[in-house]
Design an enzyme around this catalytic site. Structure first.
Site, PDB file in Angstrom:
ATOM      1  N   ARG A   3      76.883 112.857 138.332  1.00  0.00           N
ATOM      2  CA  ARG A   3      75.678 112.067 138.050  1.00  0.00           C
ATOM      3  C   ARG A   3      75.727 110.732 138.779  1.00  0.00           C
ATOM      4  O   ARG A   3      74.708 110.200 139.200  1.00  0.00           O
ATOM      5  CB  ARG A   3      75.537 111.868 136.539  1.00  0.00           C
ATOM      6  CG  ARG A   3      75.117 113.151 135.825  1.00  0.00           C
ATOM      7  CD  ARG A   3      75.104 113.007 134.316  1.00  0.00           C
ATOM      8  NE  ARG A   3      76.439 112.991 133.745  1.00  0.00           N
ATOM      9  CZ  ARG A   3      76.903 112.045 132.934  1.00  0.00           C
ATOM     10  NH1 ARG A   3      76.148 111.021 132.599  1.00  0.00           N
ATOM     11  NH2 ARG A   3      78.133 112.127 132.465  1.00  0.00           N
ATOM     12  N   HIS A  56      82.044 114.182 126.017  1.00  0.00           N
ATOM     13  CA  HIS A  56      81.549 114.026 127.380  1.00  0.00           C
ATOM     14  C   HIS A  56      80.310 114.900 127.527  1.00  0.00           C
ATOM     15  O   HIS A  56      80.307 116.049 127.081  1.00  0.00           O
ATOM     16  CB  HIS A  56      82.626 114.446 128.386  1.00  0.00           C
ATOM     17  CG  HIS A  56      82.359 113.986 129.785  1.00  0.00           C
ATOM     18  ND1 HIS A  56      81.367 114.530 130.566  1.00  0.00           N
ATOM     19  CD2 HIS A  56      82.952 113.023 130.547  1.00  0.00           C
ATOM     20  CE1 HIS A  56      81.368 113.932 131.751  1.00  0.00           C
ATOM     21  NE2 HIS A  56      82.314 113.010 131.761  1.00  0.00           N
TER      22      HIS A  56
END
Length: 556
Positions: A258, A238
Protein backbone atom coordinates in the site's frame (compact mmCIF):
# COMPACT_ATOMS: atom_id res chain seq x y z
CA UNK A 1 17.70 -33.50 40.53
CA UNK A 2 19.93 -33.43 37.45
CA UNK A 3 20.21 -30.40 35.22
CA UNK A 4 22.79 -28.59 33.09
CA UNK A 5 24.02 -25.22 34.38
CA UNK A 6 25.38 -22.17 32.56
CA UNK A 7 26.71 -18.92 34.01
CA UNK A 8 26.88 -15.48 32.39
CA UNK A 9 26.75 -11.79 33.19
CA UNK A 10 23.75 -11.00 30.99
CA UNK A 11 21.17 -13.57 29.93
CA UNK A 12 19.10 -12.54 26.89
CA UNK A 13 15.94 -14.53 26.19
CA UNK A 14 15.11 -14.18 22.50
CA UNK A 15 17.20 -13.91 19.33
CA UNK A 16 15.20 -11.52 17.13
CA UNK A 17 16.06 -7.88 16.46
CA UNK A 18 15.80 -6.72 20.09
CA UNK A 19 17.57 -9.76 21.53
CA UNK A 20 20.45 -9.52 19.06
CA UNK A 21 20.92 -5.78 19.54
CA UNK A 22 20.86 -6.14 23.32
CA UNK A 23 23.40 -8.99 23.18
CA UNK A 24 25.74 -7.05 20.90
CA UNK A 25 25.69 -3.95 23.11
CA UNK A 26 26.13 -5.90 26.34
CA UNK A 27 29.07 -7.76 24.81
CA UNK A 28 30.68 -4.52 23.59
CA UNK A 29 30.36 -3.30 27.18
CA UNK A 30 32.58 -6.14 28.32
CA UNK A 31 29.91 -8.52 29.57
CA UNK A 32 29.74 -12.28 29.10
CA UNK A 33 26.44 -12.79 27.27
CA UNK A 34 24.33 -15.84 26.52
CA UNK A 35 21.47 -15.40 24.06
CA UNK A 36 18.83 -18.14 24.30
CA UNK A 37 16.24 -18.87 21.65
CA UNK A 38 13.16 -21.10 21.75
CA UNK A 39 13.68 -21.83 18.05
CA UNK A 40 16.71 -21.66 15.81
CA UNK A 41 18.87 -18.65 16.67
CA UNK A 42 18.33 -15.71 14.28
CA UNK A 43 15.62 -17.57 12.36
CA UNK A 44 12.70 -17.98 14.77
CA UNK A 45 11.84 -14.37 15.62
CA UNK A 46 9.45 -12.04 13.83
CA UNK A 47 12.17 -9.56 12.82
CA UNK A 48 13.31 -12.00 10.16
CA UNK A 49 9.75 -11.98 8.75
CA UNK A 50 9.32 -8.18 8.78
CA UNK A 51 9.18 -6.75 5.31
CA UNK A 52 8.14 -3.12 5.04
CA UNK A 53 10.79 -1.01 6.74
CA UNK A 54 12.25 1.00 9.60
CA UNK A 55 11.02 4.49 10.58
CA UNK A 56 13.71 7.10 11.07
CA UNK A 57 13.65 10.87 10.61
CA UNK A 58 16.29 11.75 8.02
CA UNK A 59 14.21 13.93 5.70
CA UNK A 60 16.01 12.54 2.66
CA UNK A 61 12.81 12.28 0.60
CA UNK A 62 10.50 14.70 2.40
CA UNK A 63 12.65 17.49 3.78
CA UNK A 64 9.74 18.73 5.93
CA UNK A 65 9.92 15.63 8.14
CA UNK A 66 10.96 16.20 11.75
CA UNK A 67 11.29 14.48 15.11
CA UNK A 68 8.20 16.36 16.27
CA UNK A 69 6.13 15.01 13.37
CA UNK A 70 7.29 11.44 14.02
CA UNK A 71 6.40 11.78 17.70
CA UNK A 72 2.98 13.20 16.85
CA UNK A 73 2.27 10.51 14.23
CA UNK A 74 3.21 7.81 16.75
CA UNK A 75 0.97 9.31 19.43
CA UNK A 76 -1.95 9.76 17.05
CA UNK A 77 -1.50 6.21 15.76
CA UNK A 78 -1.41 4.91 19.33
CA UNK A 79 -4.58 6.89 20.21
CA UNK A 80 -2.49 8.80 22.79
CA UNK A 81 -2.16 5.75 25.03
CA UNK A 82 1.63 5.71 24.51
CA UNK A 83 4.22 6.38 27.19
CA UNK A 84 5.49 9.80 26.05
CA UNK A 85 9.03 9.29 27.31
CA UNK A 86 9.39 5.97 25.48
CA UNK A 87 8.04 7.54 22.28
CA UNK A 88 10.58 10.35 22.60
CA UNK A 89 13.42 7.85 22.99
CA UNK A 90 12.17 5.79 20.03
CA UNK A 91 12.08 8.76 17.69
CA UNK A 92 15.30 10.45 18.79
CA UNK A 93 17.43 7.31 18.85
CA UNK A 94 16.01 5.57 15.78
CA UNK A 95 18.20 7.29 13.12
CA UNK A 96 21.38 6.59 15.13
CA UNK A 97 20.48 2.92 15.45
CA UNK A 98 19.87 2.58 11.70
CA UNK A 99 23.34 4.00 11.02
CA UNK A 100 24.73 1.42 13.46
CA UNK A 101 22.91 -1.32 11.51
CA UNK A 102 24.70 -0.16 8.38
CA UNK A 103 28.01 -0.37 10.26
CA UNK A 104 27.16 -4.05 10.92
CA UNK A 105 26.76 -4.60 7.18
CA UNK A 106 23.04 -4.01 6.55
CA UNK A 107 22.32 -2.46 3.15
CA UNK A 108 19.21 -0.31 2.80
CA UNK A 109 17.88 1.01 -0.51
CA UNK A 110 19.38 4.25 -1.81
CA UNK A 111 18.22 7.07 -4.05
CA UNK A 112 20.19 8.05 -7.15
CA UNK A 113 22.12 10.64 -5.14
CA UNK A 114 23.30 7.96 -2.70
CA UNK A 115 21.12 8.98 0.22
CA UNK A 116 18.78 6.52 1.90
CA UNK A 117 15.44 6.04 0.19
CA UNK A 118 12.29 6.41 2.29
CA UNK A 119 8.74 5.29 1.51
CA UNK A 120 5.25 6.19 2.69
CA UNK A 121 3.63 4.07 5.38
CA UNK A 122 0.23 4.16 7.04
CA UNK A 123 -0.53 6.96 9.51
CA UNK A 124 2.61 8.95 8.73
CA UNK A 125 2.76 12.59 7.67
CA UNK A 126 5.96 12.17 5.65
CA UNK A 127 7.87 9.46 3.84
CA UNK A 128 10.22 8.30 6.60
CA UNK A 129 10.29 4.50 6.29
CA UNK A 130 13.77 3.25 5.31
CA UNK A 131 13.74 -0.12 3.60
CA UNK A 132 15.46 -2.89 1.70
CA UNK A 133 12.84 -3.66 -0.95
CA UNK A 134 10.31 -5.75 0.95
CA UNK A 135 12.98 -7.70 2.84
CA UNK A 136 13.90 -5.11 5.46
CA UNK A 137 13.76 -7.34 8.56
CA UNK A 138 15.70 -10.09 6.79
CA UNK A 139 18.41 -7.59 5.87
CA UNK A 140 18.59 -6.39 9.47
CA UNK A 141 18.97 -9.91 10.81
CA UNK A 142 21.82 -10.64 8.39
CA UNK A 143 23.77 -7.68 9.76
CA UNK A 144 22.90 -8.41 13.39
CA UNK A 145 23.94 -12.05 12.95
CA UNK A 146 27.32 -11.02 11.56
CA UNK A 147 27.90 -8.66 14.48
CA UNK A 148 26.88 -11.34 17.02
CA UNK A 149 29.46 -13.65 15.45
CA UNK A 150 32.15 -10.95 15.46
CA UNK A 151 31.45 -10.25 19.14
CA UNK A 152 31.63 -13.95 20.04
CA UNK A 153 28.28 -13.92 21.82
CA UNK A 154 27.29 -17.42 22.96
CA UNK A 155 23.99 -18.54 21.43
CA UNK A 156 21.80 -21.42 22.61
CA UNK A 157 19.11 -22.62 20.20
CA UNK A 158 15.93 -24.59 20.86
CA UNK A 159 15.69 -24.02 24.60
CA UNK A 160 12.29 -23.05 25.98
CA UNK A 161 12.61 -20.89 29.08
CA UNK A 162 9.77 -21.75 31.46
CA UNK A 163 10.64 -19.87 34.66
CA UNK A 164 12.60 -16.88 35.97
CA UNK A 165 14.61 -17.64 39.11
CA UNK A 166 14.71 -15.49 42.24
CA UNK A 167 17.55 -15.32 44.75
CA UNK A 168 17.23 -17.10 48.09
CA UNK A 169 15.64 -13.99 49.63
CA UNK A 170 13.15 -13.74 46.77
CA UNK A 171 14.00 -10.08 46.08
CA UNK A 172 15.61 -10.13 42.63
CA UNK A 173 16.02 -12.24 39.49
CA UNK A 174 19.27 -14.21 39.34
CA UNK A 175 18.64 -16.34 36.27
CA UNK A 176 16.17 -18.56 34.48
CA UNK A 177 15.51 -22.19 33.62
CA UNK A 178 13.75 -24.27 31.03
CA UNK A 179 13.97 -27.35 28.84
CA UNK A 180 16.18 -28.30 25.92
CA UNK A 181 13.82 -29.24 23.09
CA UNK A 182 16.18 -31.84 21.62
CA UNK A 183 16.07 -34.14 24.65
CA UNK A 184 13.66 -32.55 27.19
CA UNK A 185 16.51 -32.11 29.68
CA UNK A 186 16.49 -29.29 32.23
CA UNK A 187 18.76 -26.26 31.75
CA UNK A 188 19.49 -23.64 34.44
CA UNK A 189 21.07 -20.25 33.73
CA UNK A 190 22.77 -18.12 36.40
CA UNK A 191 23.03 -14.44 35.50
CA UNK A 192 23.55 -11.02 37.04
CA UNK A 193 20.95 -9.42 34.76
CA UNK A 194 18.23 -11.00 32.62
CA UNK A 195 16.56 -9.48 29.55
CA UNK A 196 13.31 -10.73 28.03
CA UNK A 197 13.24 -10.07 24.29
CA UNK A 198 11.06 -13.02 23.32
CA UNK A 199 8.49 -11.19 21.19
CA UNK A 200 4.71 -11.34 21.10
CA UNK A 201 1.87 -13.83 21.04
CA UNK A 202 0.33 -14.00 17.57
CA UNK A 203 -0.32 -17.72 17.89
CA UNK A 204 -3.06 -17.05 20.43
CA UNK A 205 -5.05 -16.71 17.19
CA UNK A 206 -5.56 -19.20 14.34
CA UNK A 207 -4.67 -16.62 11.66
CA UNK A 208 -1.37 -14.86 12.30
CA UNK A 209 1.71 -13.49 10.57
CA UNK A 210 3.97 -14.50 13.49
CA UNK A 211 6.69 -17.13 13.69
CA UNK A 212 5.35 -20.37 15.13
CA UNK A 213 7.24 -19.92 18.42
CA UNK A 214 5.28 -16.76 19.34
CA UNK A 215 2.92 -17.97 22.05
CA UNK A 216 3.79 -15.30 24.62
CA UNK A 217 6.00 -17.44 26.87
CA UNK A 218 8.37 -14.62 27.83
CA UNK A 219 5.54 -12.31 28.82
CA UNK A 220 3.95 -15.01 30.98
CA UNK A 221 7.14 -15.96 32.85
CA UNK A 222 7.60 -12.26 33.68
CA UNK A 223 3.98 -12.08 34.89
CA UNK A 224 4.48 -15.17 37.03
CA UNK A 225 7.55 -13.52 38.58
CA UNK A 226 5.46 -10.50 39.55
CA UNK A 227 6.20 -8.10 36.68
CA UNK A 228 3.55 -5.50 35.86
CA UNK A 229 1.59 -6.07 32.63
CA UNK A 230 0.16 -3.08 30.77
CA UNK A 231 -2.25 -2.44 27.85
CA UNK A 232 -2.97 -6.14 27.59
CA UNK A 233 -6.15 -5.58 25.57
CA UNK A 234 -4.24 -4.09 22.65
CA UNK A 235 -3.70 -6.70 19.93
CA UNK A 236 -2.99 -5.42 16.42
CA UNK A 237 -4.44 -7.18 13.40
CA UNK A 238 -2.48 -6.36 10.28
CA UNK A 239 -4.97 -5.50 7.53
CA UNK A 240 -3.39 -7.68 4.89
CA UNK A 241 -2.56 -11.34 5.35
CA UNK A 242 -2.84 -14.09 2.75
CA UNK A 243 -6.21 -15.86 2.56
CA UNK A 244 -5.37 -18.88 0.40
CA UNK A 245 -4.21 -21.56 0.23
CA UNK A 246 -5.04 -22.69 3.76
CA UNK A 247 -1.38 -23.53 4.44
CA UNK A 248 -0.47 -19.85 3.82
CA UNK A 249 -3.45 -18.27 5.59
CA UNK A 250 -2.30 -15.31 7.68
CA UNK A 251 1.14 -14.98 6.09
CA UNK A 252 1.99 -11.28 5.96
CA UNK A 253 1.46 -9.10 2.91
CA UNK A 254 3.61 -6.11 3.73
CA UNK A 255 2.23 -2.62 4.23
CA UNK A 256 4.82 -1.63 1.62
CA UNK A 257 2.32 -2.85 -1.01
CA UNK A 258 0.00 0.00 0.00
CA UNK A 259 2.95 2.31 0.63
CA UNK A 260 4.00 1.85 -3.00
CA UNK A 261 0.46 2.67 -4.15
CA UNK A 262 -1.54 -0.58 -3.94
CA UNK A 263 -5.35 -0.31 -3.96
CA UNK A 264 -7.84 -2.14 -1.73
CA UNK A 265 -10.91 -3.11 -3.77
CA UNK A 266 -14.13 -4.92 -2.84
CA UNK A 267 -16.04 -7.38 -5.03
CA UNK A 268 -18.09 -4.51 -6.46
CA UNK A 269 -14.90 -3.04 -7.92
CA UNK A 270 -14.87 -0.13 -5.48
CA UNK A 271 -11.77 1.35 -3.81
CA UNK A 272 -13.59 1.29 -0.49
CA UNK A 273 -11.08 2.92 1.89
CA UNK A 274 -12.25 6.38 0.78
CA UNK A 275 -15.50 5.57 2.61
CA UNK A 276 -13.69 5.10 5.93
CA UNK A 277 -10.73 7.51 6.10
CA UNK A 278 -9.38 10.43 4.09
CA UNK A 279 -5.93 8.78 4.08
CA UNK A 280 -7.49 5.84 2.21
CA UNK A 281 -5.11 2.84 2.01
CA UNK A 282 -2.54 4.64 4.17
CA UNK A 283 -4.77 5.05 7.21
CA UNK A 284 -3.51 3.41 10.40
CA UNK A 285 -3.66 -0.36 10.63
CA UNK A 286 -6.53 -0.49 13.12
CA UNK A 287 -8.73 1.54 10.77
CA UNK A 288 -7.79 -0.40 7.62
CA UNK A 289 -8.26 -3.77 9.35
CA UNK A 290 -11.72 -2.83 10.65
CA UNK A 291 -12.67 -1.45 7.23
CA UNK A 292 -11.75 -4.71 5.53
CA UNK A 293 -13.63 -6.62 8.24
CA UNK A 294 -16.71 -4.44 7.63
CA UNK A 295 -16.58 -4.96 3.85
CA UNK A 296 -16.44 -8.72 4.34
CA UNK A 297 -19.19 -8.77 6.99
CA UNK A 298 -21.48 -6.64 4.80
CA UNK A 299 -21.16 -9.03 1.85
CA UNK A 300 -18.65 -7.19 -0.32
CA UNK A 301 -15.85 -9.70 0.28
CA UNK A 302 -14.66 -12.64 -1.77
CA UNK A 303 -16.07 -16.15 -1.40
CA UNK A 304 -13.05 -17.19 0.64
CA UNK A 305 -13.42 -14.25 3.05
CA UNK A 306 -11.16 -11.50 1.80
CA UNK A 307 -10.93 -8.37 -0.34
CA UNK A 308 -8.67 -7.54 -3.25
CA UNK A 309 -5.33 -5.76 -3.02
CA UNK A 310 -4.11 -4.72 -6.45
CA UNK A 311 -0.84 -3.36 -7.82
CA UNK A 312 -1.71 -4.09 -11.46
CA UNK A 313 -1.94 -0.32 -12.16
CA UNK A 314 1.64 0.29 -11.00
CA UNK A 315 4.69 0.13 -13.30
CA UNK A 316 5.91 -3.46 -13.51
CA UNK A 317 9.51 -2.43 -12.79
CA UNK A 318 8.42 -0.72 -9.56
CA UNK A 319 6.59 -3.84 -8.37
CA UNK A 320 9.41 -6.17 -9.34
CA UNK A 321 12.09 -4.12 -7.55
CA UNK A 322 10.24 -2.68 -4.54
CA UNK A 323 7.95 -5.68 -3.87
CA UNK A 324 10.14 -8.54 -4.99
CA UNK A 325 9.22 -10.82 -2.07
CA UNK A 326 5.51 -10.33 -2.74
CA UNK A 327 5.95 -11.22 -6.42
CA UNK A 328 7.64 -14.53 -5.49
CA UNK A 329 5.36 -15.21 -2.50
CA UNK A 330 2.28 -15.16 -4.72
CA UNK A 331 3.94 -16.73 -7.76
CA UNK A 332 4.60 -19.71 -5.50
CA UNK A 333 0.82 -20.21 -5.12
CA UNK A 334 -0.05 -19.51 -8.73
CA UNK A 335 -0.90 -15.79 -8.56
CA UNK A 336 0.83 -13.25 -10.82
CA UNK A 337 0.44 -9.98 -8.92
CA UNK A 338 1.72 -8.01 -11.90
CA UNK A 339 -1.49 -8.90 -13.74
CA UNK A 340 -4.04 -9.97 -11.12
CA UNK A 341 -5.01 -8.83 -7.61
CA UNK A 342 -4.08 -10.50 -4.35
CA UNK A 343 -6.83 -11.64 -1.96
CA UNK A 344 -6.21 -10.38 1.58
CA UNK A 345 -7.80 -10.36 5.04
CA UNK A 346 -6.67 -9.24 8.53
CA UNK A 347 -4.17 -11.38 10.44
CA UNK A 348 -3.01 -11.24 14.10
CA UNK A 349 0.26 -9.36 13.90
CA UNK A 350 1.59 -7.31 16.84
CA UNK A 351 1.00 -7.18 20.59
CA UNK A 352 1.08 -3.65 21.99
CA UNK A 353 0.58 -5.01 25.52
CA UNK A 354 3.18 -6.75 27.63
CA UNK A 355 5.76 -6.07 30.31
CA UNK A 356 5.71 -2.51 31.64
CA UNK A 357 9.19 -1.00 31.41
CA UNK A 358 10.93 2.21 32.48
CA UNK A 359 13.09 4.31 30.16
CA UNK A 360 15.98 2.04 31.18
CA UNK A 361 14.01 -1.01 29.99
CA UNK A 362 13.75 -2.34 33.55
CA UNK A 363 10.60 -3.96 34.89
CA UNK A 364 9.35 -3.51 38.45
CA UNK A 365 11.35 -6.66 39.37
CA UNK A 366 15.00 -6.05 40.23
CA UNK A 367 17.50 -7.26 37.61
CA UNK A 368 14.74 -8.05 35.08
CA UNK A 369 14.82 -6.03 31.87
CA UNK A 370 12.79 -6.31 28.67
CA UNK A 371 12.84 -4.97 25.11
CA UNK A 372 10.93 -5.31 21.86
CA UNK A 373 7.44 -6.69 21.38
CA UNK A 374 7.38 -8.34 24.82
CA UNK A 375 7.06 -4.84 26.31
CA UNK A 376 4.29 -2.23 26.43
CA UNK A 377 4.07 1.54 26.34
CA UNK A 378 5.94 2.46 23.17
CA UNK A 379 3.10 1.97 20.69
CA UNK A 380 0.05 2.74 22.82
CA UNK A 381 -3.21 1.38 21.45
CA UNK A 382 -1.95 0.74 17.92
CA UNK A 383 1.50 0.48 16.35
CA UNK A 384 2.49 2.38 13.23
CA UNK A 385 4.04 0.27 10.50
CA UNK A 386 7.81 0.76 10.49
CA UNK A 387 8.01 1.58 14.21
CA UNK A 388 8.51 -2.06 15.29
CA UNK A 389 11.89 -2.56 13.62
CA UNK A 390 13.01 0.77 15.05
CA UNK A 391 11.70 -0.34 18.47
CA UNK A 392 13.86 -3.48 18.40
CA UNK A 393 17.05 -1.48 17.86
CA UNK A 394 16.36 1.51 20.10
CA UNK A 395 15.20 -0.46 23.12
CA UNK A 396 17.46 -3.43 22.44
CA UNK A 397 20.31 -0.91 22.65
CA UNK A 398 19.01 0.62 25.89
CA UNK A 399 18.45 -2.83 27.42
CA UNK A 400 22.00 -3.81 26.47
CA UNK A 401 23.48 -0.68 28.08
CA UNK A 402 21.41 -0.85 31.25
CA UNK A 403 21.68 -4.62 31.82
CA UNK A 404 25.46 -4.25 31.40
CA UNK A 405 25.57 -1.51 34.04
CA UNK A 406 23.58 -3.71 36.39
CA UNK A 407 25.78 -6.73 35.77
CA UNK A 408 28.94 -4.71 36.46
CA UNK A 409 27.68 -3.68 39.89
CA UNK A 410 26.14 -7.05 40.80
CA UNK A 411 27.57 -10.31 42.10
CA UNK A 412 26.26 -13.68 40.98
CA UNK A 413 23.88 -15.12 43.54
CA UNK A 414 22.49 -18.59 43.97
CA UNK A 415 18.85 -19.10 43.03
CA UNK A 416 16.33 -20.50 45.46
CA UNK A 417 16.89 -24.26 45.06
CA UNK A 418 13.28 -24.93 46.00
CA UNK A 419 12.16 -22.91 42.98
CA UNK A 420 14.28 -25.04 40.66
CA UNK A 421 12.97 -28.29 42.16
CA UNK A 422 9.41 -27.02 42.05
CA UNK A 423 9.67 -26.20 38.35
CA UNK A 424 11.25 -29.56 37.56
CA UNK A 425 8.39 -31.27 39.41
CA UNK A 426 5.84 -29.17 37.50
CA UNK A 427 7.32 -30.22 34.18
CA UNK A 428 7.61 -33.87 35.26
CA UNK A 429 3.95 -34.01 36.30
CA UNK A 430 3.00 -33.21 32.69
CA UNK A 431 4.29 -36.63 31.59
CA UNK A 432 0.95 -38.33 32.13
CA UNK A 433 -1.59 -40.38 30.21
CA UNK A 434 -4.40 -37.89 30.43
CA UNK A 435 -7.59 -37.36 28.47
CA UNK A 436 -6.92 -34.32 26.30
CA UNK A 437 -4.43 -33.78 23.51
CA UNK A 438 -2.50 -30.51 24.16
CA UNK A 439 -2.65 -29.61 20.46
CA UNK A 440 -6.44 -29.87 20.53
CA UNK A 441 -6.60 -27.51 23.51
CA UNK A 442 -4.37 -25.06 21.61
CA UNK A 443 -6.83 -25.08 18.74
CA UNK A 444 -9.68 -24.39 21.17
CA UNK A 445 -7.81 -21.42 22.68
CA UNK A 446 -7.29 -19.94 19.23
CA UNK A 447 -10.90 -20.44 18.23
CA UNK A 448 -12.11 -18.72 21.43
CA UNK A 449 -9.78 -15.76 20.89
CA UNK A 450 -10.71 -15.42 17.21
CA UNK A 451 -14.44 -15.60 17.94
CA UNK A 452 -14.62 -13.30 20.97
CA UNK A 453 -11.36 -11.33 21.38
CA UNK A 454 -10.30 -10.30 17.89
CA UNK A 455 -11.00 -7.27 15.69
CA UNK A 456 -14.48 -6.60 17.10
CA UNK A 457 -15.46 -7.30 20.73
CA UNK A 458 -18.34 -6.84 23.18
CA UNK A 459 -19.03 -7.59 26.84
CA UNK A 460 -21.11 -10.69 26.17
CA UNK A 461 -18.42 -12.25 24.00
CA UNK A 462 -15.58 -11.31 26.34
CA UNK A 463 -17.37 -12.87 29.31
CA UNK A 464 -18.06 -15.98 27.25
CA UNK A 465 -14.34 -16.12 26.44
CA UNK A 466 -13.56 -15.93 30.17
CA UNK A 467 -15.87 -18.84 30.89
CA UNK A 468 -14.52 -21.00 28.09
CA UNK A 469 -10.89 -20.25 28.97
CA UNK A 470 -11.56 -21.20 32.59
CA UNK A 471 -13.01 -24.50 31.35
CA UNK A 472 -9.87 -25.07 29.31
CA UNK A 473 -7.77 -24.53 32.43
CA UNK A 474 -9.46 -27.59 33.89
CA UNK A 475 -8.82 -29.58 30.71
CA UNK A 476 -5.17 -28.53 30.87
CA UNK A 477 -4.86 -30.38 34.18
CA UNK A 478 -5.65 -33.63 32.35
CA UNK A 479 -3.47 -33.52 29.24
CA UNK A 480 -2.03 -36.57 27.51
CA UNK A 481 1.75 -36.19 27.12
CA UNK A 482 3.56 -39.16 25.65
CA UNK A 483 6.67 -40.41 27.42
CA UNK A 484 9.58 -39.79 25.08
CA UNK A 485 12.41 -37.29 25.30
CA UNK A 486 13.49 -36.30 21.77
CA UNK A 487 11.59 -33.26 20.45
CA UNK A 488 8.47 -34.14 22.38
CA UNK A 489 5.82 -31.94 20.78
CA UNK A 490 3.26 -33.06 23.34
CA UNK A 491 5.39 -31.66 26.17
CA UNK A 492 6.14 -28.39 24.32
CA UNK A 493 2.45 -27.97 23.46
CA UNK A 494 1.42 -28.71 27.05
CA UNK A 495 3.78 -26.06 28.42
CA UNK A 496 2.57 -23.58 25.81
CA UNK A 497 -1.10 -24.33 26.52
CA UNK A 498 -0.67 -23.43 30.20
CA UNK A 499 1.01 -20.12 29.28
CA UNK A 500 -1.42 -19.32 26.49
CA UNK A 501 -4.47 -19.69 28.74
CA UNK A 502 -2.95 -17.36 31.35
CA UNK A 503 -2.09 -14.77 28.72
CA UNK A 504 -5.47 -15.02 26.99
CA UNK A 505 -7.25 -14.44 30.30
CA UNK A 506 -5.17 -11.32 30.95
CA UNK A 507 -6.09 -9.96 27.51
CA UNK A 508 -9.79 -10.64 28.15
CA UNK A 509 -9.64 -9.11 31.64
CA UNK A 510 -8.10 -5.91 30.32
CA UNK A 511 -10.52 -5.79 27.37
CA UNK A 512 -13.46 -5.93 29.78
CA UNK A 513 -12.01 -3.07 31.82
CA UNK A 514 -11.79 -0.76 28.79
CA UNK A 515 -15.42 0.20 28.11
CA UNK A 516 -14.67 2.27 25.04
CA UNK A 517 -13.08 1.84 21.61
CA UNK A 518 -9.49 2.98 21.20
CA UNK A 519 -6.89 1.96 18.63
CA UNK A 520 -6.85 -1.80 18.08
CA UNK A 521 -9.44 -2.35 20.83
CA UNK A 522 -12.89 -1.96 19.26
CA UNK A 523 -16.05 -2.71 21.23
CA UNK A 524 -19.34 -2.63 19.39
CA UNK A 525 -21.14 -2.04 22.73
CA UNK A 526 -18.91 1.03 23.36
CA UNK A 527 -18.05 2.16 19.81
CA UNK A 528 -16.77 5.64 20.72
CA UNK A 529 -13.51 6.80 22.27
CA UNK A 530 -14.01 8.14 25.81
CA UNK A 531 -11.06 10.32 26.83
CA UNK A 532 -12.81 11.57 29.96
CA UNK A 533 -12.81 8.12 31.57
CA UNK A 534 -10.37 5.97 29.60
CA UNK A 535 -7.38 8.03 28.52
CA UNK A 536 -5.34 5.76 30.76
CA UNK A 537 -3.45 2.49 30.67
CA UNK A 538 -4.53 -0.49 32.76
CA UNK A 539 -1.75 -2.24 34.68
CA UNK A 540 -2.31 -5.82 35.87
CA UNK A 541 -0.20 -7.81 38.30
CA UNK A 542 -0.21 -11.39 39.56
CA UNK A 543 -1.14 -10.12 43.04
CA UNK A 544 -4.55 -9.19 41.61
CA UNK A 545 -4.07 -5.43 41.71
CA UNK A 546 -5.41 -3.32 38.84
CA UNK A 547 -3.93 0.16 38.65
CA UNK A 548 -4.08 2.86 35.99
CA UNK A 549 -1.65 5.37 34.48
CA UNK A 550 -3.07 8.58 33.08
CA UNK A 551 -2.10 9.23 29.47
CA UNK A 552 -2.27 12.10 27.02
CA UNK A 553 0.11 14.79 25.89
CA UNK A 554 1.11 15.94 29.36
CA UNK A 555 1.57 12.80 31.47
CA UNK A 556 4.18 12.94 34.24
Amino acid sequence: MEYTEYTCDVLVIGSGGAGCKCSIVASKNGQDVIMVSKGLTFKSGCTMLAEGGYNAVFGYVDEADSMQLHILDTLKGGAFLNDLKLVHDLVVESPKMLIELESYGCLFDRQDDGRLNQRAFGGQTCRRTCFKGDQSGHEMMLGLKEEIIREGVKTHSEIMITKLLFDENHTKIVGAMGIRLADSSIVVYHSKATVIASGGCGWLYPVTSNAVQKTGDGIVIAYEAGADMMDMEMVQFHPTGMVAPESRRGVLITEAVRGEGGHLINTEGERFMKNYDSREELATRDIVARSIYTEIQEGRGTEDGGVYLSVTHLPKEQVQTKLRTMVHQFKDVGVDILNEPMVVAPTAHHFMGGIRISRTCESNIENLFAAGEATSGVHGANRLGGNALADTQVFGNIAGIESSKRAKETELENPDEEEINSEINRINTLWTKGTYNPEDIKIEIREIMWKYVAIVRDEKGLKQAQTELTNLEEKAKDMNVQDYKEYNNDLINALEVISMIKLAKLIVKSALLRKESRGAHYRIDYPEKNDAEYLKSFVLNKNGDVTTIQRGLFDD
